[in-house]
Design a protein around this motif. Sequence first.
Motif, PDB file in Angstrom:
ATOM      1  N   ARG A  11       0.775  -1.026  -0.082  1.00 57.05           N
ATOM      2  CA  ARG A  11       0.014   0.037   0.071  1.00 57.05           C
ATOM      3  C   ARG A  11       1.005   1.245  -0.062  1.00 57.05           C
ATOM      4  O   ARG A  11       0.437   2.333  -0.291  1.00 57.05           O
ATOM      5  CB  ARG A  11      -0.874  -0.026   1.231  1.00 57.05           C
ATOM      6  CG  ARG A  11      -2.057  -0.689   1.187  1.00 57.05           C
ATOM      7  CD  ARG A  11      -2.709  -0.914   2.499  1.00 57.05           C
ATOM      8  NE  ARG A  11      -2.885   0.603   2.904  1.00 57.05           N
ATOM      9  CZ  ARG A  11      -3.660   0.968   4.217  1.00 57.05           C
ATOM     10  NH1 ARG A  11      -4.173   0.023   4.919  1.00 57.05           N
ATOM     11  NH2 ARG A  11      -3.813   2.223   4.366  1.00 57.05           N
ATOM     12  N   VAL A  12       2.214   1.221   0.687  1.00 58.84           N
ATOM     13  CA  VAL A  12       2.873   2.493   0.544  1.00 58.84           C
ATOM     14  C   VAL A  12       3.726   2.397  -0.616  1.00 58.84           C
ATOM     15  O   VAL A  12       3.960   3.306  -1.261  1.00 58.84           O
ATOM     16  CB  VAL A  12       3.773   2.381   2.150  1.00 58.84           C
ATOM     17  CG1 VAL A  12       4.744   3.368   1.909  1.00 58.84           C
ATOM     18  CG2 VAL A  12       2.808   2.394   3.014  1.00 58.84           C
ATOM     19  N   TYR A  13       4.634   1.375  -0.795  1.00 53.50           N
ATOM     20  CA  TYR A  13       5.366   1.364  -1.847  1.00 53.50           C
ATOM     21  C   TYR A  13       4.858   0.872  -3.351  1.00 53.50           C
ATOM     22  O   TYR A  13       5.774   1.316  -4.338  1.00 53.50           O
ATOM     23  CB  TYR A  13       6.660   0.281  -1.602  1.00 53.50           C
ATOM     24  CG  TYR A  13       7.526   0.557  -0.210  1.00 53.50           C
ATOM     25  CD1 TYR A  13       8.337   1.708  -0.165  1.00 53.50           C
ATOM     26  CD2 TYR A  13       7.234  -0.338   0.656  1.00 53.50           C
ATOM     27  CE1 TYR A  13       8.901   2.072   0.790  1.00 53.50           C
ATOM     28  CE2 TYR A  13       7.978  -0.118   1.989  1.00 53.50           C
ATOM     29  CZ  TYR A  13       8.978   1.093   1.815  1.00 53.50           C
ATOM     30  OH  TYR A  13       9.457   1.282   3.093  1.00 53.50           O
ATOM     31  N   SER A  15       2.641   2.752  -4.858  1.00 55.78           N
ATOM     32  CA  SER A  15       2.341   3.717  -5.431  1.00 55.78           C
ATOM     33  C   SER A  15       3.175   5.049  -5.339  1.00 55.78           C
ATOM     34  O   SER A  15       4.206   5.052  -4.668  1.00 55.78           O
ATOM     35  CB  SER A  15       0.882   4.556  -4.644  1.00 55.78           C
ATOM     36  OG  SER A  15       1.355   4.888  -3.547  1.00 55.78           O
ATOM     37  N   GLY A  16       3.242   6.057  -6.466  1.00 56.58           N
ATOM     38  CA  GLY A  16       4.036   7.229  -6.138  1.00 56.58           C
ATOM     39  C   GLY A  16       5.573   6.821  -6.685  1.00 56.58           C
ATOM     40  O   GLY A  16       5.952   5.955  -7.254  1.00 56.58           O
ATOM     41  N   SER A  24      13.044   9.630   3.595  1.00 55.59           N
ATOM     42  CA  SER A  24      12.547   8.424   4.112  1.00 55.59           C
ATOM     43  C   SER A  24      13.118   7.853   5.232  1.00 55.59           C
ATOM     44  O   SER A  24      12.563   7.329   6.283  1.00 55.59           O
ATOM     45  CB  SER A  24      12.453   7.339   2.965  1.00 55.59           C
ATOM     46  OG  SER A  24      11.644   7.415   1.844  1.00 55.59           O
ATOM     47  N   MET A  83       3.418   4.884   7.776  1.00 56.06           N
ATOM     48  CA  MET A  83       2.545   4.559   6.485  1.00 56.06           C
ATOM     49  C   MET A  83       2.118   5.964   5.849  1.00 56.06           C
ATOM     50  O   MET A  83       2.333   6.185   4.423  1.00 56.06           O
ATOM     51  CB  MET A  83       1.643   3.632   6.860  1.00 56.06           C
ATOM     52  CG  MET A  83       2.066   2.393   6.847  1.00 56.06           C
ATOM     53  SD  MET A  83       0.780   1.052   6.593  1.00 56.06           S
ATOM     54  CE  MET A  83      -0.719   1.499   7.168  1.00 56.06           C
ATOM     55  N   ARG A  84       1.697   6.953   6.557  1.00 56.81           N
ATOM     56  CA  ARG A  84       0.816   8.107   6.066  1.00 56.81           C
ATOM     57  C   ARG A  84       1.998   9.159   5.555  1.00 56.81           C
ATOM     58  O   ARG A  84       1.698   9.589   4.284  1.00 56.81           O
ATOM     59  CB  ARG A  84       0.004   8.601   7.103  1.00 56.81           C
ATOM     60  CG  ARG A  84      -1.241   7.854   7.365  1.00 56.81           C
ATOM     61  CD  ARG A  84      -2.040   8.429   8.563  1.00 56.81           C
ATOM     62  NE  ARG A  84      -2.797   9.608   8.278  1.00 56.81           N
ATOM     63  CZ  ARG A  84      -2.906  10.753   8.783  1.00 56.81           C
ATOM     64  NH1 ARG A  84      -2.053  10.816   9.990  1.00 56.81           N
ATOM     65  NH2 ARG A  84      -3.429  11.661   8.475  1.00 56.81           N
ATOM     66  N   GLU A  86       4.974   8.218   4.636  1.00 57.77           N
ATOM     67  CA  GLU A  86       5.557   7.673   3.511  1.00 57.77           C
ATOM     68  C   GLU A  86       4.779   7.769   1.981  1.00 57.77           C
ATOM     69  O   GLU A  86       5.460   8.063   1.299  1.00 57.77           O
ATOM     70  CB  GLU A  86       6.023   6.103   3.538  1.00 57.77           C
ATOM     71  CG  GLU A  86       7.182   5.539   2.858  1.00 57.77           C
ATOM     72  CD  GLU A  86       8.444   6.294   2.937  1.00 57.77           C
ATOM     73  OE1 GLU A  86       9.430   6.289   1.666  1.00 57.77           O
ATOM     74  OE2 GLU A  86       8.792   6.867   4.224  1.00 57.77           O
ATOM     75  N   ARG A  87       3.410   7.554   2.353  1.00 56.31           N
ATOM     76  CA  ARG A  87       2.475   7.748   1.250  1.00 56.31           C
ATOM     77  C   ARG A  87       2.552   8.975   0.783  1.00 56.31           C
ATOM     78  O   ARG A  87       2.723   9.377  -0.622  1.00 56.31           O
ATOM     79  CB  ARG A  87       1.258   7.198   1.432  1.00 56.31           C
ATOM     80  CG  ARG A  87       1.089   5.551   1.601  1.00 56.31           C
ATOM     81  CD  ARG A  87      -0.428   5.192   1.192  1.00 56.31           C
ATOM     82  NE  ARG A  87      -0.903   5.736   2.487  1.00 56.31           N
ATOM     83  CZ  ARG A  87      -1.353   5.036   3.574  1.00 56.31           C
ATOM     84  NH1 ARG A  87      -1.398   4.009   3.578  1.00 56.31           N
ATOM     85  NH2 ARG A  87      -2.416   5.720   4.439  1.00 56.31           N
ATOM     86  N   ARG A  90       5.767   9.950  -1.304  1.00 52.23           N
ATOM     87  CA  ARG A  90       5.729   9.355  -2.610  1.00 52.23           C
ATOM     88  C   ARG A  90       4.889   9.985  -3.441  1.00 52.23           C
ATOM     89  O   ARG A  90       5.034  10.052  -4.674  1.00 52.23           O
ATOM     90  CB  ARG A  90       5.495   7.814  -2.315  1.00 52.23           C
ATOM     91  CG  ARG A  90       6.548   6.971  -1.402  1.00 52.23           C
ATOM     92  CD  ARG A  90       6.147   5.551  -1.328  1.00 52.23           C
ATOM     93  NE  ARG A  90       6.236   4.994  -2.691  1.00 52.23           N
ATOM     94  CZ  ARG A  90       7.411   4.381  -3.191  1.00 52.23           C
ATOM     95  NH1 ARG A  90       8.508   4.892  -2.491  1.00 52.23           N
ATOM     96  NH2 ARG A  90       7.386   3.699  -4.554  1.00 52.23           N
ATOM     97  N   ALA A  91       3.723  10.604  -2.793  1.00 53.74           N
ATOM     98  CA  ALA A  91       2.810  11.405  -3.725  1.00 53.74           C
ATOM     99  C   ALA A  91       3.155  12.812  -3.923  1.00 53.74           C
ATOM    100  O   ALA A  91       2.458  13.648  -4.622  1.00 53.74           O
ATOM    101  CB  ALA A  91       1.454  11.291  -3.197  1.00 53.74           C
TER     102      ALA A  91
END
Length: 122
Positions: A11-13, A15-16, A24, A83-84, A86-87, A90-91
């Motif tokens: 879910r994290v890695y 996307s983006g 990170s 997680m939040r 990192e997402r 990435r976005a």
Amino acid sequence: MAVGDRRFPRRVYGSGSEPDVRFSLANERTYLAWIRTSLALLAAGVALAAFPLPIEPGFRTAASFVLVALGVLAPVQAWLGWMRVERALRAGRALPAPVLGGPLAVGVLVAGALMLVGLLVG
């Protein structure tokens, strides 16, 4: 299979794009700080229950329970927060606020107040 497809959680890695590694790693250090906070809260709760302190026993037990409960919540904050963030990195979005930071702060305040009242009563 791309490198991001093999890392957990997908879910994290999944996307983006890869953010600057410094961001990170800073996010990982924050995660580990929450884990250390969890260990400290758990240790404080156990110590409060284990050692004979001049605090009225009911207040001491209640404060101990609050600290242990917070020690169980802190790793949840660590994981969700990591997680939040990192997402978001990435976005390319703004970084989110901690999910459980407020409740944890209030809980520490409550535990401190219970100990203070227990000292005054005991």
